[in-house]
Design a protein around this motif. Sequence first.
Motif, PDB file in Angstrom:
ATOM      1  N   MET A 424       0.834  -1.209   0.000  1.00  0.00           N
ATOM      2  CA  MET A 424       0.000   0.000   0.000  1.00  0.00           C
ATOM      3  C   MET A 424       0.867   1.257   0.000  1.00  0.00           C
ATOM      4  O   MET A 424       0.613   2.198  -0.764  1.00  0.00           O
ATOM      5  CB  MET A 424      -0.922  -0.017   1.213  1.00  0.00           C
ATOM      6  N   MET A 425       1.908   1.283   0.848  1.00  0.00           N
ATOM      7  CA  MET A 425       2.788   2.451   0.897  1.00  0.00           C
ATOM      8  C   MET A 425       3.534   2.631  -0.421  1.00  0.00           C
ATOM      9  O   MET A 425       3.742   3.756  -0.887  1.00  0.00           O
ATOM     10  CB  MET A 425       3.781   2.306   2.047  1.00  0.00           C
ATOM     11  N   GLY A 426       3.940   1.525  -1.046  1.00  0.00           N
ATOM     12  CA  GLY A 426       4.609   1.620  -2.344  1.00  0.00           C
ATOM     13  C   GLY A 426       3.704   2.184  -3.420  1.00  0.00           C
ATOM     14  O   GLY A 426       4.116   3.018  -4.234  1.00  0.00           O
ATOM     15  N   ASN A 427       2.439   1.749  -3.425  1.00  0.00           N
ATOM     16  CA  ASN A 427       1.482   2.268  -4.411  1.00  0.00           C
ATOM     17  C   ASN A 427       1.210   3.757  -4.192  1.00  0.00           C
ATOM     18  O   ASN A 427       1.089   4.524  -5.156  1.00  0.00           O
ATOM     19  CB  ASN A 427       0.170   1.480  -4.325  1.00  0.00           C
ATOM     20  N   ILE A 428       1.096   4.174  -2.923  1.00  0.00           N
ATOM     21  CA  ILE A 428       0.877   5.597  -2.633  1.00  0.00           C
ATOM     22  C   ILE A 428       2.077   6.413  -3.109  1.00  0.00           C
ATOM     23  O   ILE A 428       1.921   7.489  -3.700  1.00  0.00           O
ATOM     24  CB  ILE A 428       0.626   5.798  -1.122  1.00  0.00           C
ATOM     25  N   TYR A 429       3.288   5.900  -2.860  1.00  0.00           N
ATOM     26  CA  TYR A 429       4.510   6.615  -3.259  1.00  0.00           C
ATOM     27  C   TYR A 429       4.603   6.767  -4.777  1.00  0.00           C
ATOM     28  O   TYR A 429       4.985   7.830  -5.288  1.00  0.00           O
ATOM     29  CB  TYR A 429       5.725   5.857  -2.717  1.00  0.00           C
ATOM     30  N   ILE A 430       4.225   5.729  -5.510  1.00  0.00           N
ATOM     31  CA  ILE A 430       4.345   5.765  -6.969  1.00  0.00           C
ATOM     32  C   ILE A 430       3.194   6.530  -7.612  1.00  0.00           C
ATOM     33  O   ILE A 430       3.395   7.269  -8.591  1.00  0.00           O
ATOM     34  CB  ILE A 430       4.407   4.325  -7.531  1.00  0.00           C
ATOM     35  N   LEU A 431       1.961   6.383  -7.078  1.00  0.00           N
ATOM     36  CA  LEU A 431       0.777   6.894  -7.775  1.00  0.00           C
ATOM     37  C   LEU A 431       0.310   8.263  -7.306  1.00  0.00           C
ATOM     38  O   LEU A 431      -0.258   9.027  -8.095  1.00  0.00           O
ATOM     39  CB  LEU A 431      -0.383   5.893  -7.615  1.00  0.00           C
ATOM     40  N   LEU A 432       0.519   8.588  -6.005  1.00  0.00           N
ATOM     41  CA  LEU A 432      -0.072   9.816  -5.476  1.00  0.00           C
ATOM     42  C   LEU A 432       0.495  11.093  -6.094  1.00  0.00           C
ATOM     43  O   LEU A 432      -0.281  11.953  -6.540  1.00  0.00           O
ATOM     44  CB  LEU A 432       0.084   9.841  -3.950  1.00  0.00           C
ATOM     45  N   PRO A 433       1.841  11.291  -6.157  1.00  0.00           N
ATOM     46  CA  PRO A 433       2.343  12.564  -6.717  1.00  0.00           C
ATOM     47  C   PRO A 433       1.909  12.835  -8.157  1.00  0.00           C
ATOM     48  O   PRO A 433       1.472  13.958  -8.460  1.00  0.00           O
ATOM     49  CB  PRO A 433       3.865  12.424  -6.590  1.00  0.00           C
ATOM     50  N   PRO A 434       1.994  11.859  -9.093  1.00  0.00           N
ATOM     51  CA  PRO A 434       1.529  12.165 -10.455  1.00  0.00           C
ATOM     52  C   PRO A 434       0.051  12.503 -10.536  1.00  0.00           C
ATOM     53  O   PRO A 434      -0.365  13.243 -11.431  1.00  0.00           O
ATOM     54  CB  PRO A 434       1.823  10.863 -11.230  1.00  0.00           C
ATOM     55  N   LEU A 435      -0.746  11.970  -9.593  1.00  0.00           N
ATOM     56  CA  LEU A 435      -2.173  12.295  -9.607  1.00  0.00           C
ATOM     57  C   LEU A 435      -2.436  13.672  -9.024  1.00  0.00           C
ATOM     58  O   LEU A 435      -3.168  14.481  -9.598  1.00  0.00           O
ATOM     59  CB  LEU A 435      -2.957  11.243  -8.814  1.00  0.00           C
ATOM     60  N   MET A 436      -1.815  13.975  -7.859  1.00  0.00           N
ATOM     61  CA  MET A 436      -2.169  15.167  -7.120  1.00  0.00           C
ATOM     62  C   MET A 436      -1.548  16.440  -7.689  1.00  0.00           C
ATOM     63  O   MET A 436      -2.148  17.510  -7.585  1.00  0.00           O
ATOM     64  CB  MET A 436      -1.744  15.006  -5.649  1.00  0.00           C
ATOM     65  N   SER A 437      -0.356  16.346  -8.278  1.00  0.00           N
ATOM     66  CA  SER A 437       0.302  17.568  -8.769  1.00  0.00           C
ATOM     67  C   SER A 437      -0.534  18.318  -9.804  1.00  0.00           C
ATOM     68  O   SER A 437      -0.756  19.526  -9.653  1.00  0.00           O
ATOM     69  CB  SER A 437       1.690  17.225  -9.320  1.00  0.00           C
ATOM     70  N   PRO A 438      -1.032  17.651 -10.876  1.00  0.00           N
ATOM     71  CA  PRO A 438      -1.864  18.422 -11.816  1.00  0.00           C
ATOM     72  C   PRO A 438      -3.169  18.911 -11.206  1.00  0.00           C
ATOM     73  O   PRO A 438      -3.651  19.991 -11.548  1.00  0.00           O
ATOM     74  CB  PRO A 438      -2.125  17.421 -12.955  1.00  0.00           C
ATOM     75  N   VAL A 439      -3.738  18.128 -10.277  1.00  0.00           N
ATOM     76  CA  VAL A 439      -4.979  18.562  -9.632  1.00  0.00           C
ATOM     77  C   VAL A 439      -4.728  19.814  -8.798  1.00  0.00           C
ATOM     78  O   VAL A 439      -5.474  20.794  -8.850  1.00  0.00           O
ATOM     79  CB  VAL A 439      -5.548  17.422  -8.755  1.00  0.00           C
TER      80      VAL A 439
END
Length: 467
Positions: A424-439
Amino acid sequence: MRGEDDIREDRWRVMLSLNGTGGKPFAFFLAGFSGLGAGRQLWLSVPLCLMYLVALSGNCLILLVVRLHPSLHEPMYLFLSMLSLTDLGLSVSTLPTVLQIYAFDSGEVSADACLAQLFFIHTFSVMESSVLLAMAFDRFVAIRHPLRYVSALTQVRIGGIGLAIVLRGVGLHIPAPVMLKRLPYCRSHQLSHSYCLHPDVMKLACADTTPNSTYGLFVLLSTLGLDSLLIVLSYALILRTVLSIASREERSKALSTCVSHICAVLLFYTPLISLSMIHRFWKTAPPHARTLLSYLHFLVPPVLNPVVYSIKTQQVRKQIVRGCPFSLHQDLIGLAYANTAFNSLYALTLIFLTMGCDLLFILVSYSLILKTVLGMSSGDEGHRKALGTCVSHLCAVLAFYVPVLGLSVAHRFGRHASPLLHVMMGNIYILLPPLMSPVIYSIRTRPIYSRILRITSVLNPLGRKRC
């Protein structure tokens, strides 16, 4: 005195002015949480984006795991794949208008798009109810007739059940948009939810809606009502079978196979029943209560179903942990049989020279920024305006570094924790920044935000013009 013909003519003229042509609705206006300011509604788009990310990625992960591992090609997991497909369909159906309201502050939707959305929302909702019923039948057969379980539920029969679920959902809801499109709409086109629903659109019509109400009640009773009754009956038979088992350990083992499905049933039906009770018996309920329950019904099950099945179903959890979709340097080091001191030293040096130095320089930069802002003589308003230009960057920094630190702490101090935590922590690390930055930057940066609104207004033929 004006005659009845003149009054009827005035009503028809009002109908034309509101609907555009021939009594067909020109546009509908969706609603979010009423009473919130534009800024607060804007910030609600962040958790909503996270919920949709979890729903889409979680259900896709379930489908991928079941597809890639032949050991999961059993009836229970095939039905779980059907549940994930319906959750994906439900999430995709509600996603466009919800984000349009909260991220872009635009609640206008064309009549045809609204009717298409309500068709897909109700279709996938009924399909999910049907899948939950099929899963209850699957648990009944597995507990009541374990020796005939595999032979009774072959892949061909499961495919037939899936086809029947699709035909049932689609066939029952084809009349809905057709009947609504024929109605005249001469009242306000303001809906009460963030997506189009059959009862919500129907109540705006200024003609007799008895056929529509009768049709809606028939569909509701023959699908969700009948399914819930049969699910309760299935669990009554399951409980009767389990209580007849002599061994207490075997009884616990049999009931434990139903926990995930019971959680999925409660997640789906509890908000639905609560929303129906409010519409029926509490007509003076605040709009917030109905909006919140509708979100719980349509948004929460696609988010939590993959989480529940990943945690409570041992086979699915093992395959997810074993099939982590990416490899990290420290993971590969942990698999080596030789001395890895040099590799560990190299990784530590690399972290300090890159992320460590970068984080240190960012902190120094913001300390100098804060010192400069506090030294300005423009007063509190000037201070807020200067610091306001840094909000987007601060959010982006937090979205990147918080998962990095969390993953590092999990690897350093959580060696005995569940492997699911590391995944779960690995998925958050990989997926969260690319999702949240443009938002973050499209919401908090005014030039980007205004450009996005301009593009959406060009793509939307209705623009932001009210009926």
